[in-house]
Write a protein that holds these residues in place. Sequence first.
Motif, mmCIF file in Angstrom:
data_model
loop_
_atom_site.group_PDB
_atom_site.id
_atom_site.type_symbol
_atom_site.label_atom_id
_atom_site.label_comp_id
_atom_site.label_asym_id
_atom_site.label_seq_id
_atom_site.Cartn_x
_atom_site.Cartn_y
_atom_site.Cartn_z
ATOM 1 N N PRO A 92 0.833 -1.189 0.000
ATOM 2 C CA PRO A 92 0.000 0.000 0.000
ATOM 3 C C PRO A 92 0.876 1.250 0.000
ATOM 4 C CG PRO A 92 0.088 -0.913 2.198
ATOM 5 C CD PRO A 92 0.861 -1.840 1.307
ATOM 6 N N VAL A 93 0.499 2.221 -0.803
ATOM 7 C CA VAL A 93 1.185 3.509 -0.822
ATOM 8 C C VAL A 93 0.177 4.550 -0.360
ATOM 9 C CG1 VAL A 93 2.345 5.229 -2.267
ATOM 10 C CG2 VAL A 93 2.735 2.792 -2.672
ATOM 11 N N HIS A 94 0.626 5.443 0.513
ATOM 12 C CA HIS A 94 -0.247 6.457 1.109
ATOM 13 C C HIS A 94 -0.058 7.790 0.407
ATOM 14 C CE1 HIS A 94 -0.896 9.610 4.328
ATOM 15 N NE2 HIS A 94 -2.097 9.093 4.147
ATOM 16 N N ASN A 95 -1.184 8.420 0.032
ATOM 17 C CA ASN A 95 -1.160 9.745 -0.585
ATOM 18 C C ASN A 95 -1.720 10.737 0.440
ATOM 19 O OD1 ASN A 95 -1.656 12.103 -2.056
ATOM 20 N ND2 ASN A 95 -2.022 10.951 -3.941
ATOM 21 N N SER A 96 -0.852 11.483 1.091
ATOM 22 C CA SER A 96 -1.265 12.406 2.155
ATOM 23 C C SER A 96 -2.075 13.585 1.629
ATOM 24 C CB SER A 96 -0.045 12.910 2.928
ATOM 25 O OG SER A 96 0.832 13.586 2.071
ATOM 26 N N ASP A 97 -2.000 13.879 0.327
ATOM 27 C CA ASP A 97 -2.778 14.982 -0.239
ATOM 28 C C ASP A 97 -4.271 14.662 -0.304
ATOM 29 O OD1 ASP A 97 -0.466 16.451 -0.583
ATOM 30 O OD2 ASP A 97 -0.186 15.782 -2.654
ATOM 31 N N GLU A 152 7.488 7.308 -4.689
ATOM 32 C CA GLU A 152 7.429 8.554 -5.449
ATOM 33 C C GLU A 152 6.877 8.302 -6.854
ATOM 34 O OE1 GLU A 152 10.231 7.410 -3.875
ATOM 35 O OE2 GLU A 152 9.997 8.712 -2.121
ATOM 36 N N GLU A 153 7.276 7.191 -7.449
ATOM 37 C CA GLU A 153 6.779 6.826 -8.781
ATOM 38 C C GLU A 153 5.286 6.523 -8.711
ATOM 39 O OE1 GLU A 153 6.545 6.034 -12.790
ATOM 40 O OE2 GLU A 153 8.173 6.983 -11.698
ATOM 41 N N TRP A 170 -1.044 8.745 -9.661
ATOM 42 C CA TRP A 170 -2.229 8.471 -8.845
ATOM 43 C C TRP A 170 -3.474 8.762 -9.678
ATOM 44 C CZ3 TRP A 170 -0.900 6.475 -4.224
ATOM 45 C CH2 TRP A 170 -1.933 6.177 -3.328
ATOM 46 N N PRO A 171 -4.504 7.965 -9.562
ATOM 47 C CA PRO A 171 -5.717 8.214 -10.357
ATOM 48 C C PRO A 171 -6.440 9.488 -9.931
ATOM 49 C CG PRO A 171 -6.073 6.421 -8.812
ATOM 50 C CD PRO A 171 -4.624 6.789 -8.722
ATOM 51 N N ALA A 172 -7.201 10.052 -10.861
ATOM 52 C CA ALA A 172 -7.995 11.250 -10.580
ATOM 53 C C ALA A 172 -9.301 10.856 -9.894
ATOM 54 C CB ALA A 172 -8.291 11.983 -11.876
ATOM 55 N N LYS A 173 -9.961 11.840 -9.342
ATOM 56 C CA LYS A 173 -11.245 11.618 -8.699
ATOM 57 C C LYS A 173 -12.245 11.092 -9.729
ATOM 58 C CE LYS A 173 -14.750 13.873 -5.922
ATOM 59 N NZ LYS A 173 -15.100 15.024 -5.108
ATOM 60 N N GLU A 174 -13.000 10.074 -9.340
ATOM 61 C CA GLU A 174 -14.014 9.514 -10.227
ATOM 62 C C GLU A 174 -15.320 10.276 -10.068
ATOM 63 O OE1 GLU A 174 -14.474 5.329 -9.596
ATOM 64 O OE2 GLU A 174 -12.315 4.980 -9.622
ATOM 65 N N ASP A 175 -15.984 10.531 -11.175
ATOM 66 C CA ASP A 175 -17.298 11.178 -11.118
ATOM 67 C C ASP A 175 -18.314 10.204 -10.551
ATOM 68 O OD1 ASP A 175 -16.384 13.547 -12.235
ATOM 69 O OD2 ASP A 175 -16.753 12.846 -14.288
ATOM 70 N N LYS A 176 -19.233 10.745 -9.773
ATOM 71 C CA LYS A 176 -20.314 9.909 -9.248
ATOM 72 C C LYS A 176 -21.230 9.528 -10.389
ATOM 73 C CE LYS A 176 -20.896 11.190 -4.469
ATOM 74 N NZ LYS A 176 -21.867 11.674 -3.486
ATOM 75 N N LYS A 177 -21.655 8.279 -10.364
ATOM 76 C CA LYS A 177 -22.571 7.803 -11.392
ATOM 77 C C LYS A 177 -23.989 8.081 -10.914
ATOM 78 C CE LYS A 177 -19.426 4.263 -12.900
ATOM 79 N NZ LYS A 177 -19.063 2.877 -12.809
ATOM 80 N N LYS A 178 -24.780 8.634 -11.814
ATOM 81 C CA LYS A 178 -26.174 8.920 -11.483
ATOM 82 C C LYS A 178 -26.987 7.632 -11.546
ATOM 83 C CE LYS A 178 -26.125 13.641 -13.045
ATOM 84 N NZ LYS A 178 -26.696 14.630 -13.932
ATOM 85 N N ARG A 179 -27.881 7.522 -10.593
ATOM 86 C CA ARG A 179 -28.764 6.366 -10.594
ATOM 87 C C ARG A 179 -29.822 6.524 -11.669
ATOM 88 N NH1 ARG A 179 -30.944 5.517 -4.659
ATOM 89 N NH2 ARG A 179 -29.319 6.772 -3.738
#
Length: 132
Positions: free
Chosen positions: A51-56, A115-116, A121-130
Amino acid sequence: MKDWTQLEIGSVLFPFEKGGLETLRQHNNARSYTKESSYGTSVAHWRIDKPVHNSDICINCFNCWVYCPDAAILVRDEKLTGVDYVHCKGCGVCVSVCPTNPKSLLMFNNNEANEEALSHWPAKEDKKKREE
């Protein structure tokens, strides 16, 4: 002294050299652990992914700290500061309980530098509308 394969199922291992409750009140880095405890023995050689931790992204909810079976999540001054790779076996429980979007802990190949990993790191995913 027995290794873990020689212990009876349900054996109780006392993790501290001495002191019990007094030792429990100390920070884990100041405690004196027995050789048989998981703190005194590394399981890192089991790990393929880490696991890698992203503090941001981290919101310091401490779900990962609560659920980590190896006490490998590092917390200092009430903030998650990373992962203790000496004791982390790479099970991924911390990632599965992380509630952020994207997750603040993700699994990467054990040989990849943190660091690599952080650089892609992936971007925020958009919420899917029901669909109604």
